[in-house]
Motif scaffolding. Structure first.
Motif, PDB file in Angstrom:
ATOM      1  N   LEU A   1       0.939  -1.309  -0.024  1.00  0.00           N
ATOM      2  CA  LEU A   1       0.446  -0.146   0.100  1.00  0.00           C
ATOM      3  C   LEU A   1       0.796   1.105  -0.132  1.00  0.00           C
ATOM      4  O   LEU A   1       1.347   1.123   1.073  1.00  0.00           O
ATOM      5  CB  LEU A   1      -1.225  -0.596   1.250  1.00  0.00           C
TER       6      LEU A   1
ATOM      7  N   ARG B   1      -0.284  -0.380   8.610  1.00  0.00           N
ATOM      8  CA  ARG B   1       0.109  -1.762   8.316  1.00  0.00           C
ATOM      9  C   ARG B   1      -0.980  -2.409   9.407  1.00  0.00           C
ATOM     10  O   ARG B   1      -1.328  -3.372   8.961  1.00  0.00           O
ATOM     11  CB  ARG B   1       1.063  -2.146   8.663  1.00  0.00           C
TER      12      ARG B   1
ATOM     13  N   PHE C   1      -4.493  -2.473   7.975  1.00  0.00           N
ATOM     14  CA  PHE C   1      -5.227  -3.011   7.113  1.00  0.00           C
ATOM     15  C   PHE C   1      -4.902  -4.961   7.281  1.00  0.00           C
ATOM     16  O   PHE C   1      -5.537  -5.165   6.695  1.00  0.00           O
ATOM     17  CB  PHE C   1      -3.724  -3.070   6.066  1.00  0.00           C
ATOM     18  N   ILE C   2      -3.673  -5.213   7.672  1.00  0.00           N
ATOM     19  CA  ILE C   2      -3.841  -6.821   8.816  1.00  0.00           C
ATOM     20  C   ILE C   2      -5.459  -6.722   9.682  1.00  0.00           C
ATOM     21  O   ILE C   2      -5.486  -7.162   9.406  1.00  0.00           O
ATOM     22  CB  ILE C   2      -2.670  -6.275   9.496  1.00  0.00           C
TER      23      ILE C   2
ATOM     24  N   GLY D   1      -7.808  -5.605   8.965  1.00  0.00           N
ATOM     25  CA  GLY D   1      -9.567  -5.309   8.568  1.00  0.00           C
ATOM     26  C   GLY D   1      -9.458  -7.244   7.991  1.00  0.00           C
ATOM     27  O   GLY D   1     -10.464  -7.660   7.578  1.00  0.00           O
ATOM     28  N   LEU D   2      -7.552  -6.682   7.252  1.00  0.00           N
ATOM     29  CA  LEU D   2      -8.020  -8.209   6.375  1.00  0.00           C
ATOM     30  C   LEU D   2      -8.157  -9.507   7.527  1.00  0.00           C
ATOM     31  O   LEU D   2      -9.440 -10.452   7.046  1.00  0.00           O
ATOM     32  CB  LEU D   2      -6.628  -8.770   6.281  1.00  0.00           C
TER      33      LEU D   2
ATOM     34  N   TYR E   1      -1.345 -13.637  11.369  1.00  0.00           N
ATOM     35  CA  TYR E   1      -0.591 -12.997  10.664  1.00  0.00           C
ATOM     36  C   TYR E   1       0.727 -13.115  11.270  1.00  0.00           C
ATOM     37  O   TYR E   1       1.112 -14.022  12.528  1.00  0.00           O
ATOM     38  CB  TYR E   1      -0.950 -11.900  10.462  1.00  0.00           C
TER      39      TYR E   1
ATOM     40  N   ILE F   1      -1.991 -14.573   6.665  1.00  0.00           N
ATOM     41  CA  ILE F   1      -1.145 -13.427   5.883  1.00  0.00           C
ATOM     42  C   ILE F   1       0.451 -13.326   6.546  1.00  0.00           C
ATOM     43  O   ILE F   1       0.438 -13.505   7.729  1.00  0.00           O
ATOM     44  CB  ILE F   1      -2.480 -11.772   6.687  1.00  0.00           C
TER      45      ILE F   1
ATOM     46  N   VAL G   1     -10.554  -7.965  -1.077  1.00  0.00           N
ATOM     47  CA  VAL G   1      -9.497  -8.043  -0.106  1.00  0.00           C
ATOM     48  C   VAL G   1      -9.151  -6.139   0.161  1.00  0.00           C
ATOM     49  O   VAL G   1      -8.623  -6.008   1.584  1.00  0.00           O
ATOM     50  CB  VAL G   1      -7.943  -8.356  -0.639  1.00  0.00           C
TER      51      VAL G   1
ATOM     52  N   GLY H   1      -8.943  -4.765   3.564  1.00  0.00           N
ATOM     53  CA  GLY H   1      -8.141  -3.524   4.085  1.00  0.00           C
ATOM     54  C   GLY H   1      -8.358  -1.847   4.614  1.00  0.00           C
ATOM     55  O   GLY H   1      -8.294  -1.464   5.602  1.00  0.00           O
TER      56      GLY H   1
ATOM     57  N   GLY I   1     -10.242  -1.923   8.001  1.00  0.00           N
ATOM     58  CA  GLY I   1      -9.775  -1.581   8.802  1.00  0.00           C
ATOM     59  C   GLY I   1      -8.650  -0.736   9.568  1.00  0.00           C
ATOM     60  O   GLY I   1      -8.592  -0.283   9.995  1.00  0.00           O
TER      61      GLY I   1
ATOM     62  N   PRO J   1      -5.418  -5.849  14.792  1.00  0.00           N
ATOM     63  CA  PRO J   1      -4.472  -7.548  14.080  1.00  0.00           C
ATOM     64  C   PRO J   1      -4.240  -8.266  14.911  1.00  0.00           C
ATOM     65  O   PRO J   1      -4.862  -9.691  14.795  1.00  0.00           O
ATOM     66  CB  PRO J   1      -3.745  -7.122  13.150  1.00  0.00           C
TER      67      PRO J   1
END
Length: 453
Positions: A269, A284, A287-288, A290-291, A324, A333, A365, A369, A372, A379
Motif C-alpha cells: 500500500l 499496516r 490493514f492487516i 481488516g483482513l 498473521y 497473512i 481484499v 483492508g 481496517g 490485528p
C-alpha cells in the motif's frame, strides 16, 4: 445470444483504440477476444473479427445478462434481473490489447460489462475492482499487487476404466529439484516468451512440491493491471500447454493426494511515493486488522470454489488459520521480509487461488483492508509458530465453500461493497456449485475443476 448492433458509442476514439486497429492490421490479427471473468471464476468472452473491430471498439459486443448467473458447470441459476430478458455489452479496454503468441492470428483485450448506454453494469466484476481502487484513492492510497500462481503441468488422458479423464503429471521430480527444470524446460521457455510478449514480466520460476507442479511469478502492478495480468496468465499457461499437446491446470486441487495450487496474493500500500507497509505502524496494523476481521468472508471470494477448500488444510503451508506473522508460511497473512537493501516489504495473502475471479478477490481484499484502516482495527498478536501446534488458540478459516458463503452473507462491509445484484448473483452461483458437487463423488469434483481452471 446473437449480437445486435447498437447505435450508442460506448467508448470515444482514443490513442489506445487507434493503436489497436493499427496493430491488428500490421500483425495480421483476424480475431480479437473480448475477455471477462464471471461469478464462477471462469474466463469467458466473445471475439470480434478484424473487419468489424473498429465498430466493436465503440459498441462492444452484445451479451445476455444471464451469463453472470451461470456457474462453472454451465448451469444457469435463477437470479432476479439475470434471466432471458436483458442485454449488456462486452466493452474492451483498448489499453489492455495483446496479441496471443500461443494463438497465432488472435489477440485479446480485458473487458468491462456495461449497460447498452455505456454506463457501468452492477454485476461487472472488473467494475467492482475499479470502484475499490477508487475508494482507496479517495483516502490517498494506491495498491500494488501480484498473484503468485502455481499450476500442475501434464497430460489429460482418458481413464482406462471409462471414468473421467485423468491429469497425468509431466514428471515426479522433487520440490525445487534441478531435474524438474529440465523436464519442463521446453514448455517453460515458450511460456516465458509468451508472457513477456504480452507485457507480463517474469520474476522467477521453479518446479514446486507436487508431481508436475510449477510456480512462475510475474511482476507486481497497480491493482487493476494485476488482476488483468492474472487473467492473461491463466489463459497463457493453458494455451501454451494445449499447443504442445499437454494440459495445465491451475485448479486448487486437481489431484486429491498431491500438493494444492495456490495463487498467493502479494500486496503493498502506497501513500504518494511511500510504502506504508515499510514500518510496523498504525496503517499496516489497520490493514492487516481488516483482513483478519473479514477473512472468513474473504475466503468465499479469494478461494471461490468447492475444490479450493481442499487446499486449506493445516500443515500444508496453504494457511488454515486466521492469523498473521513475519515470514510465517502457515499464517493466512505473511508479512514478507524485503529482498535486499532496496527491497520493499509486502503482505502475502495465502488463502487465494486461481479458481477465484481475480477482480472480485482483489476488490474484496481492498475493501477489507480499507475498513481496517478506517476503524483502526487491531490485528492481534503476530504469530511466529505453526498455529496448528497450539490447538484451540487461533481461529480456523472456513472448512468449506458453504461455510465461507455463510460468513460472506453475514459480512455487512463486503456485502455492501458488492451491491445487491452482484452479491445475489455470486451467492446463487456459488451455492449452486456447492450443492452440485455435494451430490457427486470426489472424482466428479476433481475432474471438473481440472478441466475448467
Amino acid at each position: 445470444m446473437r449480437d445486435r448492433p447498437s447505435v450508442t458509442k460506448l467508448n470515444q476514439p482514443d490513442p489506445h483504440a487507434r493503436r489497436v486497429l493499427e496493430r491488428a492490421e500490421i500483425e495480421g490479427i483476424e480475431l480479437v477476444r473480448f475477455l471477462y471473468a464471471d461469478h464462477g471464476g471462469v474466463i469467458r468472452g466473445k471475439a470480434a473479427s478484424r473487419s468489424r473491430l473498429a465498430e466493436r471498439l465503440n459498441t462492444g459486443i452484445g451479451h445476455t445478462v444471464a451469463m453472470m448467473a451461470m456457474n462453472m458447470l454451465d448451469q444457469l441459476q435463477e437470479v432476479e434481473h439475470l434471466g432471458p430478458v436483458g442485454e449488456v455489452r462486452i466493452v474492451p479496454d483498448p489499453s489492455t490489447f495483446v496479441s496471443l503468441p500461443h494463438a497465432p492470428g488472435a489477440a485479446a483485450m480485458l473487458s468491462d460489462l456495461r449497460e447498452p448506454d455505456g454506463s457501468p453494469w452492477a454485476a461487472c466484476a472488473r467494475t467492482f475492482l475499479k470502484d475499490a481502487v477508487g475508494a482507496l484513492a479517495d483516502e490517498g492510497y494506491t495498491l500494488l499487487a501480484a498473484f503468485e500462481p502455481e499450476f500442475t503441468l501434464g497430460r489429460r488422458l482418458p481413464d482406462p476404466t471409462g471414468g473421467f479423464d485423468r491429469l497425468v503429471p509431466l514428471d515426479d521430480t522433487l520440490c525445487y529439484a534441478a531435474t524438474g527444470f529440465d523436464t519442463a524446460h521446453d514448455y517453460t521457455i515458450k511460456l516465458i516468451r509468451a508472457l513477456e510478449t504480452q507485457g507480463l514480466h517474469v520474476e522467477h520460476y521453479h518446479p514446486e512440491l507436487g508431481p508436475g507442479q510449477q510456480e512462475l511469478s510475474v511482476r507486481h502492478a497497480p491493482a487493476l493491471r494485476a488482476a488483468d495480468n492474472h487473467v492473461l496468465y491463466r489463459e497463457t499457461v493453458r494455451g501454451v500447454a494445449m499447443r504442445m499437446s499437454m494440459w495445465a491446470s491451475l485448479a486448487p486441487k486437481p489431484l486429491a493426494d498431491q500438493a494444492g495450487n495456490g495463487a498467493h496474493l502479494h500486496l503493498s500500500l502506497w501513500n504518494d511515493t511511500q510504502n506504508v507497509f515499510a514500518d510496523d505502524g498504525e496503517l499496516r496494523a489497520g490493514f492487516i486488522g481488516g483482513l483478519i476481521a473479514h477473512l472468513p468472508a474473504l475466503t468465499a471470494l479469494t478461494c471461490g470454489s468447492v475444490n479450493g477448500f481442499r487446499r486449506l488444510a493445516p500443515r500444508t503451508w496453504a494457511s488454515a488459520y486466521a492469523v498473521y506473522g513475519p515470514d510465517n508460511r502457515e499464517a493466512a497473512i505473511r508479512v514478507c521480509s524485503p529482498l535486499g537493501e532496496s527491497g520493499e516489504p509486502n503482505l502475502e495473502l495465502k488463502p487465494s487461488d486461481s479458481s477465484a475471479n481475480p477482480y472480485l478477490s482483489l476488490g474484496a481484499v481492498i475493501h477489507a483492508g480499507l475498513d481496517g484502516i478506517r476503524r483502526k482495527l487491531d490485528p492481534g498478536e503476530a504469530v511466529d509458530v505453526d498455529p496448528d501446534t497450539r490447538p484451540g488458540r487461533y481461529p480456523r478459516l472456513p472448512a468449506s465453500l458453504e461455510e465461507a458463503l455463510d460468513a460472506l452473507e453475514a459480512d455487512e462491509v463486503l456485502m455492501e461493497a458488492l451491491g445487491p445484484l452482484r452479491r445475489s448473483a455470486y451467492l446463487a452461483v456459488k451455492r449452486s456449485e456447492a450443492a452440485a458437487f455435494a451430490a457427486k463423488d470426489a472424482s466428479y469434483e476433481l475432474f471438473h475443476h481440472m478441466r475448467v481452471f
